[in-house]
Design an enzyme around this catalytic site. Structure first.
Site, PDB file in Angstrom:
ATOM      1  N   HIS A  54      -6.889   3.482   7.097  1.00 36.01           N
ATOM      2  CA  HIS A  54      -6.500   3.229   5.976  1.00 36.01           C
ATOM      3  C   HIS A  54      -5.577   4.726   4.927  1.00 36.01           C
ATOM      4  O   HIS A  54      -4.213   4.143   4.560  1.00 36.01           O
ATOM      5  CB  HIS A  54      -6.841   2.837   4.555  1.00 36.01           C
ATOM      6  CG  HIS A  54      -6.332   2.354   3.545  1.00 36.01           C
ATOM      7  ND1 HIS A  54      -5.002   1.583   3.433  1.00 36.01           N
ATOM      8  CD2 HIS A  54      -6.939   2.129   2.714  1.00 36.01           C
ATOM      9  CE1 HIS A  54      -5.174   1.152   2.319  1.00 36.01           C
ATOM     10  NE2 HIS A  54      -5.735   1.707   1.042  1.00 36.01           N
ATOM     11  N   TYR A 102      -7.739 -10.401   3.218  1.00 39.54           N
ATOM     12  CA  TYR A 102      -9.124 -10.098   3.738  1.00 39.54           C
ATOM     13  C   TYR A 102     -10.239 -10.054   2.290  1.00 39.54           C
ATOM     14  O   TYR A 102     -11.571  -9.637   2.361  1.00 39.54           O
ATOM     15  CB  TYR A 102      -9.408  -8.839   3.929  1.00 39.54           C
ATOM     16  CG  TYR A 102      -8.568  -7.741   4.103  1.00 39.54           C
ATOM     17  CD1 TYR A 102      -8.342  -7.511   2.998  1.00 39.54           C
ATOM     18  CD2 TYR A 102      -6.935  -7.963   4.034  1.00 39.54           C
ATOM     19  CE1 TYR A 102      -8.106  -6.230   2.469  1.00 39.54           C
ATOM     20  CE2 TYR A 102      -6.533  -6.249   4.226  1.00 39.54           C
ATOM     21  CZ  TYR A 102      -6.732  -5.578   2.531  1.00 39.54           C
ATOM     22  OH  TYR A 102      -6.485  -4.544   2.741  1.00 39.54           O
ATOM     23  N   GLU A 103      -9.551  -9.448   0.942  1.00 41.60           N
ATOM     24  CA  GLU A 103     -10.792  -9.493   0.214  1.00 41.60           C
ATOM     25  C   GLU A 103     -11.543 -10.364   0.162  1.00 41.60           C
ATOM     26  O   GLU A 103     -12.761  -9.764   0.274  1.00 41.60           O
ATOM     27  CB  GLU A 103      -9.960  -8.575  -1.503  1.00 41.60           C
ATOM     28  CG  GLU A 103      -9.146  -7.126  -0.934  1.00 41.60           C
ATOM     29  CD  GLU A 103      -8.081  -7.308  -2.119  1.00 41.60           C
ATOM     30  OE1 GLU A 103      -8.404  -6.521  -2.936  1.00 41.60           O
ATOM     31  OE2 GLU A 103      -6.824  -6.834  -1.816  1.00 41.60           O
ATOM     32  N   SER A 109       0.724  -1.176  -0.156  1.00 39.59           N
ATOM     33  CA  SER A 109       0.010  -0.094  -0.204  1.00 39.59           C
ATOM     34  C   SER A 109       0.700   1.643   0.124  1.00 39.59           C
ATOM     35  O   SER A 109       1.626   1.763   0.734  1.00 39.59           O
ATOM     36  CB  SER A 109      -1.410  -0.454   1.272  1.00 39.59           C
ATOM     37  OG  SER A 109      -1.545  -1.191   1.446  1.00 39.59           O
ATOM     38  N   HIS A 149      -3.338   1.211  -4.338  1.00 38.71           N
ATOM     39  CA  HIS A 149      -1.737  -0.330  -5.353  1.00 38.71           C
ATOM     40  C   HIS A 149      -2.325  -0.412  -6.317  1.00 38.71           C
ATOM     41  O   HIS A 149      -3.310   0.226  -6.941  1.00 38.71           O
ATOM     42  CB  HIS A 149      -2.651  -1.353  -4.625  1.00 38.71           C
ATOM     43  CG  HIS A 149      -1.899  -2.347  -3.563  1.00 38.71           C
ATOM     44  ND1 HIS A 149      -1.654  -3.030  -3.043  1.00 38.71           N
ATOM     45  CD2 HIS A 149      -2.686  -1.999  -2.304  1.00 38.71           C
ATOM     46  CE1 HIS A 149      -1.259  -3.034  -2.045  1.00 38.71           C
ATOM     47  NE2 HIS A 149      -2.030  -2.769  -1.292  1.00 38.71           N
ATOM     48  N   MET A 205      -1.090  -6.725   6.972  1.00 40.83           N
ATOM     49  CA  MET A 205      -1.571  -7.657   6.278  1.00 40.83           C
ATOM     50  C   MET A 205      -2.172  -8.308   5.246  1.00 40.83           C
ATOM     51  O   MET A 205      -2.671  -9.024   4.920  1.00 40.83           O
ATOM     52  CB  MET A 205      -3.218  -6.917   6.574  1.00 40.83           C
ATOM     53  CG  MET A 205      -3.644  -5.966   7.844  1.00 40.83           C
ATOM     54  SD  MET A 205      -5.448  -4.428   7.210  1.00 40.83           S
ATOM     55  CE  MET A 205      -5.093  -4.019   8.885  1.00 40.83           C
ATOM     56  N   SER A 206      -0.484  -8.428   5.019  1.00 39.61           N
ATOM     57  CA  SER A 206      -0.432  -9.478   4.102  1.00 39.61           C
ATOM     58  C   SER A 206       0.785  -9.992   3.950  1.00 39.61           C
ATOM     59  O   SER A 206       1.504 -10.692   4.973  1.00 39.61           O
ATOM     60  CB  SER A 206      -0.173  -7.876   2.959  1.00 39.61           C
ATOM     61  OG  SER A 206       1.101  -7.628   2.959  1.00 39.61           O
ATOM     62  N   ALA A 236       2.763  -1.893   4.309  1.00 33.09           N
ATOM     63  CA  ALA A 236       3.198  -1.045   5.151  1.00 33.09           C
ATOM     64  C   ALA A 236       2.265  -2.528   6.443  1.00 33.09           C
ATOM     65  O   ALA A 236       2.205  -3.225   6.592  1.00 33.09           O
ATOM     66  CB  ALA A 236       1.761   0.144   5.211  1.00 33.09           C
ATOM     67  N   HIS A 250      -5.070  -9.322  -0.953  1.00 31.26           N
ATOM     68  CA  HIS A 250      -4.913  -9.936   0.531  1.00 31.26           C
ATOM     69  C   HIS A 250      -5.848 -10.566   1.092  1.00 31.26           C
ATOM     70  O   HIS A 250      -6.978 -10.812  -0.026  1.00 31.26           O
ATOM     71  CB  HIS A 250      -4.808  -8.168   1.424  1.00 31.26           C
ATOM     72  CG  HIS A 250      -4.075  -6.606   0.851  1.00 31.26           C
ATOM     73  ND1 HIS A 250      -5.085  -6.692  -0.125  1.00 31.26           N
ATOM     74  CD2 HIS A 250      -3.071  -6.985   2.179  1.00 31.26           C
ATOM     75  CE1 HIS A 250      -3.431  -5.245   0.204  1.00 31.26           C
ATOM     76  NE2 HIS A 250      -3.039  -5.782   0.954  1.00 31.26           N
ATOM     77  N   ASN A 303       2.681   3.514  11.036  1.00 28.31           N
ATOM     78  CA  ASN A 303       2.368   3.756  12.568  1.00 28.31           C
ATOM     79  C   ASN A 303       2.769   3.208  13.037  1.00 28.31           C
ATOM     80  O   ASN A 303       3.064   2.225  12.714  1.00 28.31           O
ATOM     81  CB  ASN A 303       0.249   3.528  12.566  1.00 28.31           C
ATOM     82  CG  ASN A 303      -0.111   2.629  11.907  1.00 28.31           C
ATOM     83  OD1 ASN A 303      -0.030   2.005  10.532  1.00 28.31           O
ATOM     84  ND2 ASN A 303       0.074   1.499  12.695  1.00 28.31           N
TER      85      ASN A 303
HETATM   86  N1  HPA Z   1      -2.067  -2.743  11.228  1.00 23.44           N
HETATM   87  C1  HPA Z   1      -1.923  -3.459  10.129  1.00 23.44           C
HETATM   88  N2  HPA Z   1      -2.045  -3.654   8.981  1.00 23.44           N
HETATM   89  C2  HPA Z   1      -1.455  -2.524   9.319  1.00 23.44           C
HETATM   90  C3  HPA Z   1      -1.102  -1.666   9.960  1.00 23.44           C
HETATM   91  C4  HPA Z   1      -1.281  -1.482  11.130  1.00 23.44           C
HETATM   92  O1  HPA Z   1      -1.221  -1.004  12.221  1.00 23.44           O
HETATM   93  N3  HPA Z   1      -0.152   0.006   9.670  1.00 23.44           N
HETATM   94  C5  HPA Z   1      -0.003  -0.508   8.126  1.00 23.44           C
HETATM   95  N4  HPA Z   1      -0.909  -1.804   7.823  1.00 23.44           N
END
Ligand code: HPA
Length: 267
Positions: A240, A81-82, A27, A57, A204-205, A109, A79, A228
């Site tokens: 996001h 989750y999609e 991302s 993306h 998440m990937s 990320a 992903h 973050n």
């Molecule tokens: N959690 C999960 N996926 C992420 C995060 C997070 O804090 N930041 C960027 N992708």
């Protein structure tokens, strides 16, 4: 089946397509694709490639050269989750392996747990925790499914990346990445649990792709861009939008490392 069809489309568009390094861009990390001289093919034209995308993306396969090295870039990923498919990236990764990719370089990320890797910085993944419990190899009928993940993140490549980063004056601390299925972000209690389990960051990937990459015989390495501090560990509001907005600082550092890394691969 769709791998052969996708390869046919690629061969119609690119003469003698080949690549030594494959990349999957996470991302907000898509700008690396702009540096490649070559041909871009929309995923929509490639059977078996993901179609719907997550914003941030770019759904394109780019084949060309970067720093004089043959590369194949998957500008976006599907992903888990999609659509609930852990093997969503199997065809694209089979295509990369068929094009000759020896090393798969994954980017993502993540939310960091470590004060020493704050937002805007990079974490070199040394190992992972598959907290989703899903495998992209469920249903694979051959004995190849019993993939050894002891050194899933190639030690020699990690060593090389650390030396490249240090020569560029970019901190690159190693850590353990936990794959949490998403798409919702984690709760602070879940982050405390993942810390207890030994993780240093969450995302998440990447994990299903590393499993597939090793299954297909490619060496793997992965770098996370910290967007973050994970839930409960920082002051910013996690979203996001925030992930996409925070990615460029770390991405610029990652691009510097990748370019220097590839310069050293020229032969
Ligand atoms: N959690 C999960 N996926 C992420 C995060 C997070 O804090 N930041 C960027 N992708």
């Amino acid at each position: 089946m769709s791998t052969d069809q996708a390869l046919r489309v690629i061969r119609d568009r690119v003469q003698n397509p080949k690549a030594r390094f494959g990349f999957i861009l996470g991302s907000g990390l898509g700008s690396l694709a702009d540096l490649v001289c070559g041909t871009a093919i929309d995923y929509a034209e490639l059977p078996g490639f993901p179609h719907a995308g997550v914003s941030g993306h770019t759904a394109k396969l780019i084949l060309g050269t970067l720093e004089g090295v043959d590369v194949a870039i998957l500008g976006g990923r599907e992903h888990y989750y999609e659509n609930g498919r852990a093997d969503a990236m199997r065809t694209p990764l089979e295509v990369l392996a068929a094009l000759g990719v020896e090393t798969l370089f994954l980017t993502n990320a993540c939310g960091s747990f470590l004060p020493e890797i704050p937002p805007g910085n990079l974490m070199l993944i040394k190992d992972h925790i598959n907290y989703s419990g899903r495998s992209p190899l469920i249903g694979e009928p051959t004995d190849k499914r019993f993939v050894n993940l002891t050194e899933a993140y190639d030690p020699a490549i990690r060593k090389h990346l650390k030396s490249v980063a240090s020569s560029c004056d970019i901190p690159l601390i190693e850590g353990v990445y936990a794959w949490y299925s998403g798409p919702n972000f984690e709760t602070p209690a879940e982050i405390r649990m993942l810390q207890l389990l030994g993780a240093d960051a969450v995302g998440m990937s990447t994990v299903p792709e590393v499993i597939l990459g090793r299954f297909l015989g490619m060496k793997c390495c992965a770098v996370s861009v910290v967007t973050n501090m994970a839930a409960g560990l920082g002051n910013e509001t996690i979203s996001h939008e925030h992930t996409k907005a925070s990615a460029p600082t770390g991405t610029a550092k990652l691009q510097t490392i990748i370019r220097r890394f590839l310069q050293e691969q020229q032969s």
